[in-house]
Design a protein around this motif. Structure first.
Motif, PDB file in Angstrom:
ATOM      1  N   ILE A  17       0.021  22.470  34.717  1.00  0.00           N
ATOM      2  CA  ILE A  17      -0.342  21.957  33.391  1.00  0.00           C
ATOM      3  C   ILE A  17      -0.878  20.529  33.495  1.00  0.00           C
ATOM      4  CG2 ILE A  17       0.579  21.288  31.122  1.00  0.00           C
ATOM      5  CD1 ILE A  17       2.433  23.780  31.385  1.00  0.00           C
ATOM      6  N   GLU A  18      -0.263  19.716  34.353  1.00  0.00           N
ATOM      7  CA  GLU A  18      -0.744  18.342  34.554  1.00  0.00           C
ATOM      8  C   GLU A  18      -2.138  18.336  35.182  1.00  0.00           C
ATOM      9  OE1 GLU A  18       0.426  15.357  33.593  1.00  0.00           O
ATOM     10  OE2 GLU A  18       2.100  16.324  32.585  1.00  0.00           O
ATOM     11  N   VAL A  19      -2.389  19.255  36.107  1.00  0.00           N
ATOM     12  CA  VAL A  19      -3.714  19.370  36.723  1.00  0.00           C
ATOM     13  C   VAL A  19      -4.741  19.753  35.659  1.00  0.00           C
ATOM     14  CG1 VAL A  19      -5.136  20.684  38.359  1.00  0.00           C
ATOM     15  CG2 VAL A  19      -2.849  19.895  39.035  1.00  0.00           C
ATOM     16  N   MET A  20      -4.399  20.730  34.829  1.00  0.00           N
ATOM     17  CA  MET A  20      -5.303  21.153  33.757  1.00  0.00           C
ATOM     18  C   MET A  20      -5.565  20.006  32.786  1.00  0.00           C
ATOM     19  SD  MET A  20      -3.956  25.113  33.177  1.00  0.00           S
ATOM     20  CE  MET A  20      -3.842  24.872  31.457  1.00  0.00           C
ATOM     21  N   LYS A  21      -4.532  19.247  32.466  1.00  0.00           N
ATOM     22  CA  LYS A  21      -4.668  18.114  31.553  1.00  0.00           C
ATOM     23  C   LYS A  21      -5.603  17.050  32.146  1.00  0.00           C
ATOM     24  CE  LYS A  21      -1.013  15.488  30.705  1.00  0.00           C
ATOM     25  NZ  LYS A  21       0.240  14.939  30.141  1.00  0.00           N
ATOM     26  N   PHE A  22      -5.427  16.751  33.421  1.00  0.00           N
ATOM     27  CA  PHE A  22      -6.284  15.768  34.084  1.00  0.00           C
ATOM     28  C   PHE A  22      -7.740  16.236  34.073  1.00  0.00           C
ATOM     29  CE2 PHE A  22      -8.279  13.598  37.634  1.00  0.00           C
ATOM     30  CZ  PHE A  22      -7.810  12.304  37.498  1.00  0.00           C
ATOM     31  N   ASN A  23      -7.968  17.490  34.441  1.00  0.00           N
ATOM     32  CA  ASN A  23      -9.334  18.043  34.441  1.00  0.00           C
ATOM     33  C   ASN A  23      -9.933  18.062  33.044  1.00  0.00           C
ATOM     34  OD1 ASN A  23      -9.800  18.504  37.206  1.00  0.00           O
ATOM     35  ND2 ASN A  23      -8.560  20.352  37.141  1.00  0.00           N
ATOM     36  N   ARG A  24      -9.108  18.317  32.047  1.00  0.00           N
ATOM     37  CA  ARG A  24      -9.576  18.316  30.656  1.00  0.00           C
ATOM     38  C   ARG A  24     -10.042  16.917  30.253  1.00  0.00           C
ATOM     39  NH1 ARG A  24      -5.788  19.438  25.422  1.00  0.00           N
ATOM     40  NH2 ARG A  24      -7.377  19.092  23.844  1.00  0.00           N
TER      41      ARG A  24
ATOM     42  N   LEU B 184       3.568  10.245  26.747  1.00  0.00           N
ATOM     43  CA  LEU B 184       3.863  11.511  26.089  1.00  0.00           C
ATOM     44  C   LEU B 184       2.708  12.004  25.231  1.00  0.00           C
ATOM     45  CD1 LEU B 184       7.570  10.856  25.025  1.00  0.00           C
ATOM     46  CD2 LEU B 184       6.749  12.260  26.927  1.00  0.00           C
ATOM     47  N   LYS B 185       2.040  11.100  24.532  1.00  0.00           N
ATOM     48  CA  LYS B 185       0.958  11.490  23.628  1.00  0.00           C
ATOM     49  C   LYS B 185      -0.333  11.697  24.416  1.00  0.00           C
ATOM     50  CE  LYS B 185       1.094   9.278  19.492  1.00  0.00           C
ATOM     51  NZ  LYS B 185       1.037   8.055  18.660  1.00  0.00           N
ATOM     52  N   TYR B 186      -1.010  12.803  24.125  1.00  0.00           N
ATOM     53  CA  TYR B 186      -2.235  13.147  24.838  1.00  0.00           C
ATOM     54  C   TYR B 186      -3.309  12.065  24.695  1.00  0.00           C
ATOM     55  CZ  TYR B 186      -6.385  15.582  26.428  1.00  0.00           C
ATOM     56  OH  TYR B 186      -7.538  15.907  27.090  1.00  0.00           O
ATOM     57  N   ASP B 187      -3.488  11.524  23.497  1.00  0.00           N
ATOM     58  CA  ASP B 187      -4.505  10.488  23.282  1.00  0.00           C
ATOM     59  C   ASP B 187      -4.239   9.258  24.151  1.00  0.00           C
ATOM     60  OD1 ASP B 187      -5.811  12.100  21.470  1.00  0.00           O
ATOM     61  OD2 ASP B 187      -4.990  11.104  19.693  1.00  0.00           O
ATOM     62  N   ASP B 188      -2.968   8.897  24.306  1.00  0.00           N
ATOM     63  CA  ASP B 188      -2.613   7.768  25.168  1.00  0.00           C
ATOM     64  C   ASP B 188      -2.906   8.099  26.629  1.00  0.00           C
ATOM     65  OD1 ASP B 188      -1.750   6.418  22.905  1.00  0.00           O
ATOM     66  OD2 ASP B 188       0.359   6.930  23.216  1.00  0.00           O
ATOM     67  N   TYR B 189      -2.658   9.344  27.005  1.00  0.00           N
ATOM     68  CA  TYR B 189      -2.944   9.800  28.370  1.00  0.00           C
ATOM     69  C   TYR B 189      -4.448   9.692  28.647  1.00  0.00           C
ATOM     70  CZ  TYR B 189      -3.134  12.928  32.435  1.00  0.00           C
ATOM     71  OH  TYR B 189      -3.357  13.460  33.674  1.00  0.00           O
ATOM     72  N   VAL B 190      -5.265  10.163  27.716  1.00  0.00           N
ATOM     73  CA  VAL B 190      -6.725  10.094  27.866  1.00  0.00           C
ATOM     74  C   VAL B 190      -7.156   8.648  28.070  1.00  0.00           C
ATOM     75  CG1 VAL B 190      -8.950  10.426  26.687  1.00  0.00           C
ATOM     76  CG2 VAL B 190      -7.189  12.195  26.546  1.00  0.00           C
ATOM     77  N   GLU B 191      -6.615   7.762  27.267  1.00  0.00           N
ATOM     78  CA  GLU B 191      -6.996   6.350  27.343  1.00  0.00           C
ATOM     79  C   GLU B 191      -6.588   5.729  28.680  1.00  0.00           C
ATOM     80  OE1 GLU B 191      -8.892   2.909  26.073  1.00  0.00           O
ATOM     81  OE2 GLU B 191      -9.066   5.001  25.485  1.00  0.00           O
ATOM     82  N   ARG B 192      -5.422   6.047  29.184  1.00  0.00           N
ATOM     83  CA  ARG B 192      -4.990   5.500  30.476  1.00  0.00           C
ATOM     84  C   ARG B 192      -5.844   6.018  31.625  1.00  0.00           C
ATOM     85  NH1 ARG B 192       1.555   4.806  30.151  1.00  0.00           N
ATOM     86  NH2 ARG B 192       1.452   3.481  28.325  1.00  0.00           N
ATOM     87  N   ILE B 193      -6.150   7.289  31.597  1.00  0.00           N
ATOM     88  CA  ILE B 193      -6.996   7.864  32.647  1.00  0.00           C
ATOM     89  C   ILE B 193      -8.401   7.271  32.560  1.00  0.00           C
ATOM     90  CG2 ILE B 193      -8.030   9.990  33.554  1.00  0.00           C
ATOM     91  CD1 ILE B 193      -4.954   9.675  34.025  1.00  0.00           C
ATOM     92  N   ARG B 194      -8.907   7.134  31.354  1.00  0.00           N
ATOM     93  CA  ARG B 194     -10.248   6.545  31.171  1.00  0.00           C
ATOM     94  C   ARG B 194     -10.308   5.147  31.770  1.00  0.00           C
ATOM     95  NH1 ARG B 194     -12.709   2.892  28.561  1.00  0.00           N
ATOM     96  NH2 ARG B 194     -10.951   2.329  27.259  1.00  0.00           N
TER      97      ARG B 194
ATOM     98  N   LYS C   2     -13.426  16.221  31.766  1.00  0.00           N
ATOM     99  CA  LYS C   2     -14.468  16.948  31.023  1.00  0.00           C
ATOM    100  C   LYS C   2     -14.713  16.297  29.657  1.00  0.00           C
ATOM    101  CE  LYS C   2     -15.833  21.541  29.538  1.00  0.00           C
ATOM    102  NZ  LYS C   2     -15.523  22.955  29.498  1.00  0.00           N
ATOM    103  N   THR C   3     -13.642  15.957  28.953  1.00  0.00           N
ATOM    104  CA  THR C   3     -13.748  15.338  27.622  1.00  0.00           C
ATOM    105  C   THR C   3     -14.517  14.025  27.683  1.00  0.00           C
ATOM    106  OG1 THR C   3     -11.665  16.334  26.900  1.00  0.00           O
ATOM    107  CG2 THR C   3     -12.407  14.408  25.678  1.00  0.00           C
ATOM    108  N   LEU C   4     -14.290  13.257  28.742  1.00  0.00           N
ATOM    109  CA  LEU C   4     -14.945  11.955  28.887  1.00  0.00           C
ATOM    110  C   LEU C   4     -16.333  12.068  29.522  1.00  0.00           C
ATOM    111  CD1 LEU C   4     -11.870   9.841  30.092  1.00  0.00           C
ATOM    112  CD2 LEU C   4     -12.899   9.873  27.807  1.00  0.00           C
TER     113      LEU C   4
END
Length: 137
Positions: free
Chosen positions: A15-22, A113-123, A25-27
């Motif tokens: 699930i973490e791998v899928m989230k990272f790949n997502r 925990l929050k997906y939006d925060d995860y996206v921002e950190r990865i970005r 793709k989103t960015l």
């Protein structure tokens, strides 16, 4: 100018791998991601030398060879020790943070925990490393 990165993602949670790949793709990022399910598999990929990562992103809690054991092996290798390794984990244990920095990591990022925060950190993380001058192997 940002560069496309070769990223070795070491993560045993599908699930973490899928989230990272997502997030990638989103960015709309065109980084090449190679997945290793644990430290042992990652070492095999690195020793094979068909794929040369610009950065390694890894979790700490993994089977076979955990993240800290992997980092110790990585940083003891004359060829591999120059690859920046960034820990991406849920562990906010201060001892883990200290041990990882003593080994020689390039960063320690907590999975929010929050997906939006995860996206921002990865970005932010990938934006930094794609503009950073990396050592060519």
């Amino acid at each position: 100018m940002t560069n496309s990165l070769n990223i070795l993602l070491i993560e045993d949670d599908t699930i973490e791998v899928m989230k990272f790949n997502r997030v990638i793709k989103t960015l709309n990022l065109n980084h090449k991601i190679i997945i290793a399910n644990n430290g042992e598999e990652a070492l095999s990929i690195l020793k094979d030398k068909e794929f040369s990562p610009d950065i390694i992103i890894l979790d700490l809690n993994m089977p076979k060879i955990n993240g800290i054991e992997f980092l110790q092996i990585l940083k003891a290798d004359e060829y591999l020790k120059y690859i920046p390794a960034i820990v991406l984990t849920t562990s906010n244990n201060h001892k883990d943070v200290l041990v990882c920095y003593k080994i020689g990591i390039a960063g320690y990022v907590l999975k929010p925990l929050k997906y939006d925060d995860y996206v921002e950190r990865i970005r932010k993380m990938l934006e930094y490393w794609s503009t950073n001058e990396l050592i060519s192997q």
